[in-house]
Scaffold this motif. Structure first.
Motif, PDB file in Angstrom:
ATOM      1  N   ILE A   1       1.011  -1.099   0.045  1.00  0.00           N
ATOM      2  CA  ILE A   1       0.053   0.051   0.003  1.00  0.00           C
ATOM      3  C   ILE A   1       0.841   1.144   0.061  1.00  0.00           C
ATOM      4  CG2 ILE A   1      -1.727   1.108   1.032  1.00  0.00           C
ATOM      5  CD1 ILE A   1      -2.305  -1.582   2.557  1.00  0.00           C
ATOM      6  N   LYS A   2       0.508   2.225  -0.870  1.00  0.00           N
ATOM      7  CA  LYS A   2       1.485   3.416  -0.796  1.00  0.00           C
ATOM      8  C   LYS A   2       1.091   4.294   0.139  1.00  0.00           C
ATOM      9  CE  LYS A   2       2.880   4.095  -5.620  1.00  0.00           C
ATOM     10  NZ  LYS A   2       2.908   5.298  -6.786  1.00  0.00           N
ATOM     11  N   THR A   3       1.981   4.832   1.101  1.00  0.00           N
ATOM     12  CA  THR A   3       1.909   5.834   2.086  1.00  0.00           C
ATOM     13  C   THR A   3       1.539   7.183   1.697  1.00  0.00           C
ATOM     14  OG1 THR A   3       3.537   4.547   3.432  1.00  0.00           O
ATOM     15  CG2 THR A   3       2.941   7.066   4.114  1.00  0.00           C
ATOM     16  N   ASN A   4       0.549   7.816   1.972  1.00  0.00           N
ATOM     17  CA  ASN A   4       0.344   9.394   1.573  1.00  0.00           C
ATOM     18  C   ASN A   4       1.339   9.902   2.373  1.00  0.00           C
ATOM     19  OD1 ASN A   4      -0.992  11.774   2.513  1.00  0.00           O
ATOM     20  ND2 ASN A   4      -2.764  10.967   1.098  1.00  0.00           N
TER      21      ASN A   4
ATOM     22  N   PHE B   1       1.736  13.288  10.779  1.00  0.00           N
ATOM     23  CA  PHE B   1       1.324  12.320  11.720  1.00  0.00           C
ATOM     24  C   PHE B   1       2.459  11.345  11.979  1.00  0.00           C
ATOM     25  CE2 PHE B   1      -2.746  13.433   9.480  1.00  0.00           C
ATOM     26  CZ  PHE B   1      -3.485  13.961  10.539  1.00  0.00           C
ATOM     27  N   SER B   2       2.464  10.904  13.163  1.00  0.00           N
ATOM     28  CA  SER B   2       3.348   9.496  13.619  1.00  0.00           C
ATOM     29  C   SER B   2       3.066   8.825  14.427  1.00  0.00           C
ATOM     30  CB  SER B   2       4.912  10.434  14.079  1.00  0.00           C
ATOM     31  OG  SER B   2       4.657  11.064  15.144  1.00  0.00           O
ATOM     32  N   ARG B   3       3.452   7.658  14.609  1.00  0.00           N
ATOM     33  CA  ARG B   3       2.738   6.692  15.413  1.00  0.00           C
ATOM     34  C   ARG B   3       3.760   6.848  17.017  1.00  0.00           C
ATOM     35  NH1 ARG B   3       0.494   1.819  13.077  1.00  0.00           N
ATOM     36  NH2 ARG B   3      -0.849   2.921  11.396  1.00  0.00           N
ATOM     37  N   THR B   4       2.964   6.412  17.845  1.00  0.00           N
ATOM     38  CA  THR B   4       3.299   6.237  19.387  1.00  0.00           C
ATOM     39  C   THR B   4       3.911   4.854  19.436  1.00  0.00           C
ATOM     40  OG1 THR B   4       1.262   5.654  20.407  1.00  0.00           O
ATOM     41  CG2 THR B   4       1.936   8.002  20.298  1.00  0.00           C
ATOM     42  N   GLY B   5       4.419   4.375  20.591  1.00  0.00           N
ATOM     43  CA  GLY B   5       4.761   3.137  20.854  1.00  0.00           C
ATOM     44  C   GLY B   5       3.709   2.228  20.915  1.00  0.00           C
ATOM     45  N   SER B   6       2.664   2.561  21.393  1.00  0.00           N
ATOM     46  CA  SER B   6       1.477   1.793  21.541  1.00  0.00           C
ATOM     47  C   SER B   6       0.665   1.899  20.172  1.00  0.00           C
ATOM     48  CB  SER B   6       0.748   2.353  23.033  1.00  0.00           C
ATOM     49  OG  SER B   6       0.258   3.536  22.648  1.00  0.00           O
TER      50      SER B   6
ATOM     51  N   LYS C   1      -9.060   5.658  12.449  1.00  0.00           N
ATOM     52  CA  LYS C   1      -9.270   4.735  11.639  1.00  0.00           C
ATOM     53  C   LYS C   1      -8.547   4.958  10.052  1.00  0.00           C
ATOM     54  CE  LYS C   1     -12.609   1.264   9.333  1.00  0.00           C
ATOM     55  NZ  LYS C   1     -13.733   0.846   9.302  1.00  0.00           N
ATOM     56  N   ASN C   2      -9.114   6.364   9.811  1.00  0.00           N
ATOM     57  CA  ASN C   2      -8.731   6.772   8.543  1.00  0.00           C
ATOM     58  C   ASN C   2      -7.414   7.240   8.172  1.00  0.00           C
ATOM     59  OD1 ASN C   2     -11.657   6.404   7.606  1.00  0.00           O
ATOM     60  ND2 ASN C   2     -12.238   8.458   8.508  1.00  0.00           N
ATOM     61  N   ILE C   3      -6.580   7.689   9.486  1.00  0.00           N
ATOM     62  CA  ILE C   3      -5.501   8.151   9.176  1.00  0.00           C
ATOM     63  C   ILE C   3      -4.508   7.145   9.339  1.00  0.00           C
ATOM     64  CG2 ILE C   3      -3.712   9.462  10.499  1.00  0.00           C
ATOM     65  CD1 ILE C   3      -5.853  11.253   9.360  1.00  0.00           C
ATOM     66  N   LYS C   4      -4.637   5.928   9.884  1.00  0.00           N
ATOM     67  CA  LYS C   4      -3.943   4.601  10.098  1.00  0.00           C
ATOM     68  C   LYS C   4      -3.959   4.133   8.487  1.00  0.00           C
ATOM     69  CE  LYS C   4      -3.895   3.224  14.914  1.00  0.00           C
ATOM     70  NZ  LYS C   4      -4.364   2.428  15.746  1.00  0.00           N
ATOM     71  N   LYS C   5      -5.238   4.355   7.842  1.00  0.00           N
ATOM     72  CA  LYS C   5      -5.068   3.711   6.431  1.00  0.00           C
ATOM     73  C   LYS C   5      -4.158   4.504   5.429  1.00  0.00           C
ATOM     74  CE  LYS C   5      -9.698   2.381   5.934  1.00  0.00           C
ATOM     75  NZ  LYS C   5     -11.050   2.578   5.420  1.00  0.00           N
ATOM     76  N   LEU C   6      -4.085   5.787   5.860  1.00  0.00           N
ATOM     77  CA  LEU C   6      -3.167   6.599   5.080  1.00  0.00           C
ATOM     78  C   LEU C   6      -1.543   6.447   5.382  1.00  0.00           C
ATOM     79  CD1 LEU C   6      -4.926  10.065   5.252  1.00  0.00           C
ATOM     80  CD2 LEU C   6      -5.073   8.823   3.479  1.00  0.00           C
ATOM     81  N   ILE C   7      -1.350   6.059   6.560  1.00  0.00           N
ATOM     82  CA  ILE C   7      -0.007   5.743   6.916  1.00  0.00           C
ATOM     83  C   ILE C   7       0.322   4.222   7.328  1.00  0.00           C
ATOM     84  CG2 ILE C   7       0.809   8.082   7.331  1.00  0.00           C
ATOM     85  CD1 ILE C   7       0.105   7.709  10.468  1.00  0.00           C
ATOM     86  N   PRO C   8       0.219   3.393   6.460  1.00  0.00           N
ATOM     87  CA  PRO C   8       0.176   1.996   7.032  1.00  0.00           C
ATOM     88  C   PRO C   8       1.633   1.569   7.470  1.00  0.00           C
ATOM     89  CG  PRO C   8       0.257   2.107   4.534  1.00  0.00           C
ATOM     90  CD  PRO C   8      -0.041   3.471   5.157  1.00  0.00           C
ATOM     91  N   TYR C   9       2.695   1.942   7.041  1.00  0.00           N
ATOM     92  CA  TYR C   9       4.025   1.521   7.791  1.00  0.00           C
ATOM     93  C   TYR C   9       4.768   2.599   8.413  1.00  0.00           C
ATOM     94  CZ  TYR C   9       2.925  -1.628   3.583  1.00  0.00           C
ATOM     95  OH  TYR C   9       2.199  -2.094   2.900  1.00  0.00           O
ATOM     96  N   VAL C  10       4.176   3.754   8.817  1.00  0.00           N
ATOM     97  CA  VAL C  10       5.051   4.707   9.717  1.00  0.00           C
ATOM     98  C   VAL C  10       4.741   4.421  11.063  1.00  0.00           C
ATOM     99  CG1 VAL C  10       4.834   7.274   9.945  1.00  0.00           C
ATOM    100  CG2 VAL C  10       4.648   6.313   7.571  1.00  0.00           C
TER     101      VAL C  10
END
Length: 65
Positions: A4-7, A14-19, A56-65
């Protein structure tokens, strides 16, 4: 299953936290700072989590981040 391409716009914002939650910057901290008081500017420096309804929508945009 293809990758899946990352937006790229979302990846910069946006970035992900450890959890696994999604972190964002606060708005209104880029210009016209003289009219904002010190307490408000200090609060705007800190990041925050995105709302649960948008997660949910944001996580679809950044699947590997």
């Amino acid at each position: 299953m293809p990758k899946i391409k990352t937006n790229r716009g979302a990846a910069k914002r946006f970035s992900r936290t450890g959890s696994g939650k999604v972190k964002r910057r606060r708005a209104y901290h880029s210009h016209i700072l003289t009219s904002k008081n010190q307490k408000r500017k200090r609060r705007l420096r800190t990041g925050t989590l995105i709302h649960a309804a948008d997660e949910k929508n944001i996580k679809k945009l950044i699947p590997y981040v």
